[in-house]
Scaffold this active site. Sequence first.
Site, PDB file in Angstrom:
ATOM      1  N   HIS A  94      33.176  41.214  34.766  1.00 36.35           N
ATOM      2  CA  HIS A  94      32.880  42.518  35.708  1.00 36.35           C
ATOM      3  C   HIS A  94      33.676  43.917  35.041  1.00 36.35           C
ATOM      4  O   HIS A  94      34.828  43.789  34.946  1.00 36.35           O
ATOM      5  CB  HIS A  94      33.041  42.268  37.224  1.00 36.35           C
ATOM      6  CG  HIS A  94      34.338  41.880  37.577  1.00 36.35           C
ATOM      7  ND1 HIS A  94      35.229  42.785  37.802  1.00 36.35           N
ATOM      8  CD2 HIS A  94      34.733  40.676  37.748  1.00 36.35           C
ATOM      9  CE1 HIS A  94      36.233  42.156  38.593  1.00 36.35           C
ATOM     10  NE2 HIS A  94      36.033  40.853  38.202  1.00 36.35           N
ATOM     11  N   ASP A 130      34.116  46.416  37.205  1.00 36.85           N
ATOM     12  CA  ASP A 130      34.588  47.112  38.356  1.00 36.85           C
ATOM     13  C   ASP A 130      36.059  46.558  38.740  1.00 36.85           C
ATOM     14  O   ASP A 130      36.468  45.402  38.451  1.00 36.85           O
ATOM     15  CB  ASP A 130      33.774  47.251  39.614  1.00 36.85           C
ATOM     16  CG  ASP A 130      33.548  45.778  40.123  1.00 36.85           C
ATOM     17  OD1 ASP A 130      33.296  44.803  39.397  1.00 36.85           O
ATOM     18  OD2 ASP A 130      33.045  45.582  41.311  1.00 36.85           O
ATOM     19  N   ASP A 182      42.382  41.586  36.553  1.00 38.51           N
ATOM     20  CA  ASP A 182      41.226  41.377  37.194  1.00 38.51           C
ATOM     21  C   ASP A 182      39.996  42.456  36.984  1.00 38.51           C
ATOM     22  O   ASP A 182      39.800  43.185  37.846  1.00 38.51           O
ATOM     23  CB  ASP A 182      41.313  41.009  38.744  1.00 38.51           C
ATOM     24  CG  ASP A 182      40.049  40.619  39.293  1.00 38.51           C
ATOM     25  OD1 ASP A 182      39.121  40.152  38.651  1.00 38.51           O
ATOM     26  OD2 ASP A 182      39.776  40.511  40.893  1.00 38.51           O
ATOM     27  N   GLU A 219      31.216  43.489  41.220  1.00 36.53           N
ATOM     28  CA  GLU A 219      31.670  42.277  41.580  1.00 36.53           C
ATOM     29  C   GLU A 219      32.639  42.264  42.978  1.00 36.53           C
ATOM     30  O   GLU A 219      32.628  41.287  43.434  1.00 36.53           O
ATOM     31  CB  GLU A 219      32.372  41.458  40.573  1.00 36.53           C
ATOM     32  CG  GLU A 219      32.687  39.840  40.769  1.00 36.53           C
ATOM     33  CD  GLU A 219      34.043  39.829  41.278  1.00 36.53           C
ATOM     34  OE1 GLU A 219      34.287  38.430  41.609  1.00 36.53           O
ATOM     35  OE2 GLU A 219      34.712  40.509  41.488  1.00 36.53           O
ATOM     36  N   GLU A 220      33.373  43.200  42.925  1.00 35.08           N
ATOM     37  CA  GLU A 220      34.406  43.269  43.969  1.00 35.08           C
ATOM     38  C   GLU A 220      33.807  43.913  45.455  1.00 35.08           C
ATOM     39  O   GLU A 220      34.806  44.038  46.194  1.00 35.08           O
ATOM     40  CB  GLU A 220      35.528  44.226  43.445  1.00 35.08           C
ATOM     41  CG  GLU A 220      36.359  43.850  42.138  1.00 35.08           C
ATOM     42  CD  GLU A 220      37.198  42.483  42.562  1.00 35.08           C
ATOM     43  OE1 GLU A 220      37.043  42.120  43.450  1.00 35.08           O
ATOM     44  OE2 GLU A 220      37.856  42.324  41.362  1.00 35.08           O
ATOM     45  N   GLU A 252      37.250  35.489  34.134  1.00 36.74           N
ATOM     46  CA  GLU A 252      38.420  35.780  35.268  1.00 36.74           C
ATOM     47  C   GLU A 252      39.550  35.179  34.866  1.00 36.74           C
ATOM     48  O   GLU A 252      39.801  34.244  34.172  1.00 36.74           O
ATOM     49  CB  GLU A 252      37.789  34.897  36.341  1.00 36.74           C
ATOM     50  CG  GLU A 252      36.620  35.535  37.195  1.00 36.74           C
ATOM     51  CD  GLU A 252      36.704  36.813  37.995  1.00 36.74           C
ATOM     52  OE1 GLU A 252      38.111  37.204  37.998  1.00 36.74           O
ATOM     53  OE2 GLU A 252      35.789  37.357  38.682  1.00 36.74           O
ATOM     54  N   HIS A 265      44.515  42.524  42.356  1.00 34.51           N
ATOM     55  CA  HIS A 265      44.657  43.342  43.645  1.00 34.51           C
ATOM     56  C   HIS A 265      45.959  43.555  43.927  1.00 34.51           C
ATOM     57  O   HIS A 265      45.979  44.408  45.117  1.00 34.51           O
ATOM     58  CB  HIS A 265      43.634  42.593  44.683  1.00 34.51           C
ATOM     59  CG  HIS A 265      42.421  42.376  44.329  1.00 34.51           C
ATOM     60  ND1 HIS A 265      41.325  41.738  45.070  1.00 34.51           N
ATOM     61  CD2 HIS A 265      41.697  42.276  43.174  1.00 34.51           C
ATOM     62  CE1 HIS A 265      40.478  41.212  44.561  1.00 34.51           C
ATOM     63  NE2 HIS A 265      40.383  41.623  43.127  1.00 34.51           N
TER      64      HIS A 265
END
Length: 367
Positions: free
Chosen positions: A75, A77, A111, A141-142, A170, A344
Amino acid sequence: MSSDASVTLDLTMDPADLTAALVDVESVSDHEGPLADAVETALRALPHLSVHRDGDTVIARTDRGRDERVILAGHLDTVPLPTVEGSLGGVPATRRREADGDVIYGRGTTDMKGGVAVQLVLAHELTEPNRDVTYVFYDHEEVSSDASGLGRVMRNSPELLEADFAVLLEPTNGTVEGGCNGTMRFRITTHGKAAHSGRSWIGENAIHKQADVLARLSAYEARTVTVEGLDYREGLNAIRIGGGVAGNVIPDTAWVEVNYRFAPDKSLEQAQDHMREVFTGYELEWQDLSPAARPGLDRPSAAQFVAAVGREPMPKYGWTDVARFSEAGVPAVNFGPGDALLAHTDDEHVFDDAVRACHRALASWLS
């Protein structure tokens, strides 16, 4: 931070350097457009690929007539940027040399722009892969799962995602993590009769009625389930609870929200039936339902991939988009550079060598 819609990506770069370049293009969810544009432009310059665009999802495919087709997905984003002043996990990327090696700090390093960089380098390099490859770079995705770019393509153009096996890049610290647990959230509400707390015997306390629900949760013994040689640990937990309106009122309503993480030996429907059995007598109000994914390690392509990585595979306890592939009939695993525990965080980072090692393993498998 880059907001320039004309960002240029050089796919001949070292994958670690490309990771840093990707981080420099801010792409918080809902703002993936400039990065998706850059990815699309770079891939359309490669004559061995056919390229498709759906919103801010870009799909590139080889069509060499191979016996197998595999998907490499990631992903574009990221979660929002850190709010703490001086955090290294923001944008643009910061490069550092540390005792354990060269490190890239920045939002998305783990990520999952390290994995996306690997995809892009492979898309450039592998003009004649030993399996046909579909590269998927998707948006959203987030955020809420119903906004997922991957889910949108599965609805709009499912034929683009037909394959024998999929790898989602991932972060897994360079270890194959097969499949994933499923997850569901549901709410159980109890009802009583409101009254003044000075005359509580007139009322019926809905919060007290939650005692039985909480007792069942406390008594529940979560299982460890072996699926295709991997041990998946389940979990059943209360995650939120509420009730009451004032300090002098007996509450007539109370609720508890429950999260069940279940192994891929069960379908979503079987997991729901199990929860109905555990909480017999109560109505379950479903909040979120996400199926588990079997690891697919019994497939020849998966066995060859595990051999190329050279590490014992592990189960994936959290939910990832491998479940979407599994539900579509494509066995899938997680495999990518970086530590998922750093995702994150305000100091999100990935080691240069981890990105390069991921690239080498996938190149070996597909060359």
